[in-house]
Design a protein around this motif. Structure first.
Motif, mmCIF file in Angstrom:
data_model
loop_
_atom_site.group_PDB
_atom_site.id
_atom_site.type_symbol
_atom_site.label_atom_id
_atom_site.label_comp_id
_atom_site.label_asym_id
_atom_site.label_seq_id
_atom_site.Cartn_x
_atom_site.Cartn_y
_atom_site.Cartn_z
ATOM 1 N N GLN A 39 -16.915 70.512 59.063
ATOM 2 C CA GLN A 39 -15.800 69.586 59.234
ATOM 3 C C GLN A 39 -16.156 68.467 60.199
ATOM 4 O OE1 GLN A 39 -12.884 69.761 57.380
ATOM 5 N NE2 GLN A 39 -12.729 67.679 58.213
ATOM 6 N N SER A 40 -16.928 68.795 61.237
ATOM 7 C CA SER A 40 -17.349 67.774 62.201
ATOM 8 C C SER A 40 -18.242 66.733 61.530
ATOM 9 C CB SER A 40 -18.094 68.415 63.376
ATOM 10 O OG SER A 40 -17.239 69.248 64.107
ATOM 11 N N PHE A 41 -19.175 67.209 60.697
ATOM 12 C CA PHE A 41 -20.045 66.279 59.977
ATOM 13 C C PHE A 41 -19.231 65.414 59.022
ATOM 14 C CE2 PHE A 41 -22.825 65.299 56.332
ATOM 15 C CZ PHE A 41 -23.776 64.524 56.987
ATOM 16 N N LYS A 42 -18.329 66.028 58.296
ATOM 17 C CA LYS A 42 -17.468 65.293 57.366
ATOM 18 C C LYS A 42 -16.637 64.248 58.109
ATOM 19 C CE LYS A 42 -14.086 66.247 53.693
ATOM 20 N NZ LYS A 42 -12.880 65.564 54.202
ATOM 21 N N ASP A 43 -16.111 64.631 59.262
ATOM 22 C CA ASP A 43 -15.319 63.690 60.062
ATOM 23 C C ASP A 43 -16.155 62.498 60.510
ATOM 24 O OD1 ASP A 43 -13.100 65.263 59.786
ATOM 25 O OD2 ASP A 43 -13.248 66.189 61.775
ATOM 26 N N GLU A 44 -17.410 62.755 60.925
ATOM 27 C CA GLU A 44 -18.275 61.658 61.358
ATOM 28 C C GLU A 44 -18.560 60.703 60.207
ATOM 29 O OE1 GLU A 44 -19.280 60.840 64.358
ATOM 30 O OE2 GLU A 44 -18.151 62.521 65.199
ATOM 31 N N VAL A 45 -18.772 61.228 59.014
ATOM 32 C CA VAL A 45 -19.002 60.375 57.847
ATOM 33 C C VAL A 45 -17.769 59.538 57.542
ATOM 34 C CG1 VAL A 45 -19.422 60.363 55.349
ATOM 35 C CG2 VAL A 45 -20.734 61.895 56.831
ATOM 36 N N GLU A 46 -16.598 60.161 57.580
ATOM 37 C CA GLU A 46 -15.367 59.464 57.219
ATOM 38 C C GLU A 46 -14.936 58.435 58.258
ATOM 39 O OE1 GLU A 46 -12.760 62.729 56.453
ATOM 40 O OE2 GLU A 46 -13.351 62.843 54.321
ATOM 41 N N LYS A 47 -15.488 58.517 59.447
ATOM 42 C CA LYS A 47 -15.207 57.461 60.424
ATOM 43 C C LYS A 47 -15.795 56.130 59.978
ATOM 44 C CE LYS A 47 -14.961 60.342 64.604
ATOM 45 N NZ LYS A 47 -15.660 60.696 65.874
ATOM 46 N N LYS A 48 -16.908 56.213 59.246
ATOM 47 C CA LYS A 48 -17.591 54.994 58.819
ATOM 48 C C LYS A 48 -17.352 54.647 57.353
ATOM 49 C CE LYS A 48 -21.540 54.880 61.993
ATOM 50 N NZ LYS A 48 -23.003 54.667 62.058
ATOM 51 N N TRP A 49 -17.263 55.677 56.517
ATOM 52 C CA TRP A 49 -17.194 55.466 55.076
ATOM 53 C C TRP A 49 -15.762 55.589 54.564
ATOM 54 C CZ3 TRP A 49 -21.504 54.483 51.887
ATOM 55 C CH2 TRP A 49 -22.752 54.534 52.529
ATOM 56 N N ILE A 60 -14.456 48.059 52.858
ATOM 57 C CA ILE A 60 -13.909 49.409 52.928
ATOM 58 C C ILE A 60 -13.082 49.606 54.193
ATOM 59 C CG2 ILE A 60 -15.786 50.377 51.563
ATOM 60 C CD1 ILE A 60 -16.958 51.502 54.182
ATOM 61 N N LYS A 61 -12.176 50.549 54.092
ATOM 62 C CA LYS A 61 -11.370 50.956 55.237
ATOM 63 C C LYS A 61 -11.846 52.337 55.685
ATOM 64 C CE LYS A 61 -7.130 48.454 54.032
ATOM 65 N NZ LYS A 61 -5.668 48.590 53.746
ATOM 66 N N SER A 62 -12.141 52.453 56.954
ATOM 67 C CA SER A 62 -12.571 53.734 57.492
ATOM 68 C C SER A 62 -11.710 54.097 58.683
ATOM 69 C CB SER A 62 -14.049 53.678 57.890
ATOM 70 O OG SER A 62 -14.317 52.520 58.640
ATOM 71 N N ARG A 63 -11.844 55.328 59.152
ATOM 72 C CA ARG A 63 -10.908 55.828 60.149
ATOM 73 C C ARG A 63 -11.058 55.181 61.524
ATOM 74 N NH1 ARG A 63 -11.451 61.686 58.811
ATOM 75 N NH2 ARG A 63 -12.141 61.889 60.960
ATOM 76 N N ASP A 64 -12.241 54.646 61.817
ATOM 77 C CA ASP A 64 -12.403 54.028 63.135
ATOM 78 C C ASP A 64 -11.914 52.584 63.175
ATOM 79 O OD1 ASP A 64 -14.344 52.663 61.753
ATOM 80 O OD2 ASP A 64 -16.025 53.401 62.936
ATOM 81 N N ASN A 65 -11.391 52.109 62.017
ATOM 82 C CA ASN A 65 -10.765 50.786 61.916
ATOM 83 C C ASN A 65 -11.722 49.620 62.137
ATOM 84 O OD1 ASN A 65 -8.108 51.730 61.357
ATOM 85 N ND2 ASN A 65 -7.842 52.214 63.535
ATOM 86 N N LYS A 66 -13.008 49.863 62.062
ATOM 87 C CA LYS A 66 -13.963 48.757 62.145
ATOM 88 C C LYS A 66 -14.144 48.143 60.760
ATOM 89 C CE LYS A 66 -16.577 50.484 66.106
ATOM 90 N NZ LYS A 66 -17.918 50.909 66.614
ATOM 91 N N LYS A 67 -14.365 46.841 60.741
ATOM 92 C CA LYS A 67 -14.542 46.148 59.471
ATOM 93 C C LYS A 67 -15.955 46.406 58.942
ATOM 94 C CE LYS A 67 -11.331 42.339 60.404
ATOM 95 N NZ LYS A 67 -11.211 40.864 60.526
#
Length: 386
Positions: free
Chosen positions: A66-76, A186-193
Motif C-alpha cells: 500500500q505504501s508503494f502504491k500510495d507513492e506511485v499515486e502521488k505522482k501518477w 494528469i491530476k495526482s494526489r500531491d496536486n503538482k502539475k
C-alpha cells in the motif's frame, strides 16, 4: 522514507515473502481416506509450521504494498503493476514506467514531467522525449532471472535488425522520433502539475514462438523426466503466463507456470527432493526452477494422484483441472468429496468425453472450467514439439 528505499523493501518482501490463504489445500490433506491418514497428519503439521512463517509477513507485506502504491499515486493518475501476462517496470524515481503486454505483443512507455512556472512547452517536451528514450533503451535489454533480456529477439528496428545492447539507444530514438508521443495533463494526489507522455511499439509478429523456443530445452527435458507430452506443458505455460518470465498473480503465483509457493510449488519440491521447503518468489521466477517444479507438479498429479485412471485422455482432463484448482476440487466434481480413490473409480466408468463434460459442468470455479478448455484447445498447437 525515500521512495527508492521503499521500493526496494517492497520488492524484497514481494519476491521473497509471498503470502496467501490456503484453506483448500490444507483441508484437502485432512480429508483423504484412512490409508493416507498418517501422511495427512505429517503434511498438515508441516503445513501449519510453514503457514505460520508465511502469515508472520502478511501485515507487513500489505502495508508495504500500500505504501508503494500510495507513492506511485502521488505522482501518477493511475497505478499499474505486473500481472500474469503484463510486466510493469518503474524507474527508481517513479517518473517512468514501461509495460510489456505479452498477450497483445505490445510495449507501452510512459513518463511524467513536472510542469513548473516558466517552463515552455518546448522545454517540457524535450525532457519528456529524453525520458522516453531512456526508458525504452533500458527496458528492451532488461534481463530476466536467466540473465537474458526479457525481450530478447522479440523487438527489431525499422530495418528488421534485432535489438541488443549495441543498438538499443538508436532504437529508442527511432521509436520516439517516428511515433508522436501522446500527451496528457494528469491530476495526482500531491496536486503538482504534471504532463504524461506515452508511446507504444509492437513486438515482432512471432514473439510467442520466440519465447516458446527460448524455454524449449527445459520443457522437453522435464516433460521427458515425468512422462508428460511436451504439448501439455507448453499449453499450460501459454495459458498461465503467455511465456512471460516475470509473471505474477495476486494469489500469489510466480513465473512461467504460475507456481503457488504454499501448494503446487511446495508439493512439487517435496515430490522431487523428499524435503519440505519454503520456496520464495526469487527461486520460482528462475525459468529452470519454475519449469522443473511445474512439470514435477503435473507429473505428480498424473503419476501419483490420478495414477489409477485407465484412459490417458481422461487423466489429462483431470490433471489440467487439478493444476489450476487442486486435486480435491476435481474429486468434488465427481463424488462430492475430496477423496481420490472413489474419484478414480468413478472416472474409470466414464468415457473421456463424459469426463471432460462433467468437469466443464461441475468444477466449482468458472476460472477452472475455462482453464480446462483453454489448455485442452491449445495442446494441438504444440504437437510438433512432442
Amino acid at each position: 522514507m525515500p521512495v527508492k528505499l521503499l521500493r526496494i523493501i517492497y520488492l524484497i518482501v514481494l519476491l521473497l515473502c509471498p503470502i496467501y490463504s490456503q484453506d483448500d489445500y490444507d483441508q484437502w490433506f485432512k480429508e483423504q481416506d484412512a490409508s493416507l491418514s498418517d501422511v495427512a497428519r505429517e503434511e498438515t503439521a508441516a503445513l501449519a509450521a510453514i503457514s505460520k512463517e508465511f502469515d508472520n509477513y502478511a501485515l507487513e507485506q500489505d502495508k508495504l504494498f500500500q505504501s508503494f502504491k500510495d507513492e506511485v499515486e502521488k505522482k501518477w493518475d493511475s497505478f499499474r503493476f505486473s500481472g500474469k501476462k503484463v510486466y510493469v517496470d518503474y524507474d527508481d524515481d517513479l517518473d517512468a514506467r514501461g509495460s510489456i503486454d505479452f498477450e497483445k505483443g505490445e510495449v507501452e512507455i510512459e513518463v511524467i514531467v513536472e510542469q513548473k512556472d516558466g517552463d515552455s512547452r518546448v522545454d517540457i517536451e524535450k525532457v519528456a522525449k529524453k525520458k522516453l528514450e531512456k526508458k525504452i533503451e533500458t527496458l528492451v535489454v532488461k534481463p530476466a532471472e536467466d540473465k537474458k533480456a526479457i525481450l530478447k529477439d522479440q523487438v527489431a528496428d525499422k530495418n528488421g535488425k534485432k535489438i541488443t545492447e549495441k543498438n538499443a539507444k538508436s532504437f529508442s530514438k527511432e521509436v520516439v522520433r517516428s511515433r508522436k508521443p501522446v500527451k496528457k495533463p494528469i491530476k495526482s494526489r500531491d496536486n503538482k502539475k504534471r504532463v504524461k507522455y506515452s508511446v507504444k511499439f509492437k513486438l515482432l509478429p512471432d514473439h510467442l514462438k520466440i519465447r516458446t523456443d527460448r524455454y524449449k530445452k527445459d520443457v522437453l527435458s522435464q516433460a521427458k523426466r515425468h512422462n508428460l507430452p511436451p504439448s501439455l506443458v507448453f499449453a499450460v505455460i501459454h495459458t498461465e503466463s503467455n511465456f512471460n518470465p516475470k509473471a505474477r498473480s495476486h494469489i500469489p503465483a510466480y513465473g512461467l507456470m504460475q507456481l503457488v509457493p504454499k501448494s503446487g510449488a511446495r508439493d512439487a519440491y517435496r515430490y522431487l527432493y523428499k524435503k519440505d521447503k519454503f520456496l520464495r518468489g526469487r527461486y520460482l521466477y528462475d525459468p529452470q526452477n519454475n519449469i522443473e517444479l511445474g512439470c514435477a507438479y503435473l507429473g505428480k498429479l498424473k503419476n501419483v494422484y490420478f495414477k489409477g485412471i485407465s484412459d490417458e485422455e481422461s487423466t489429462y482432463h483431470c490433471v489440467i483441472s487439478a493444476y489450476n484448482t487442486g486435486p480435491g476440487n476435481v474429486a468434488k466434481a465427481f463424488t462430492g468429496t475430496t477423496k481420490l480413490k472413489p474419484t478414480i473409480k468413478k472416472v474409470n466408468t466414464m468415457s473421456s468425453k463424459k469426463v471432460y463434460s462433467a468437469l466443464r459442468r461441475k468444477l466449482p470455479y468458472k476460472e477452472t472450467r475455462d482453464y480446462l478448455t483453454k489448455v485442452t484447445n491449445r495442446m494441438p498447437y504444440y504437437n510438433s514439439y512432442n
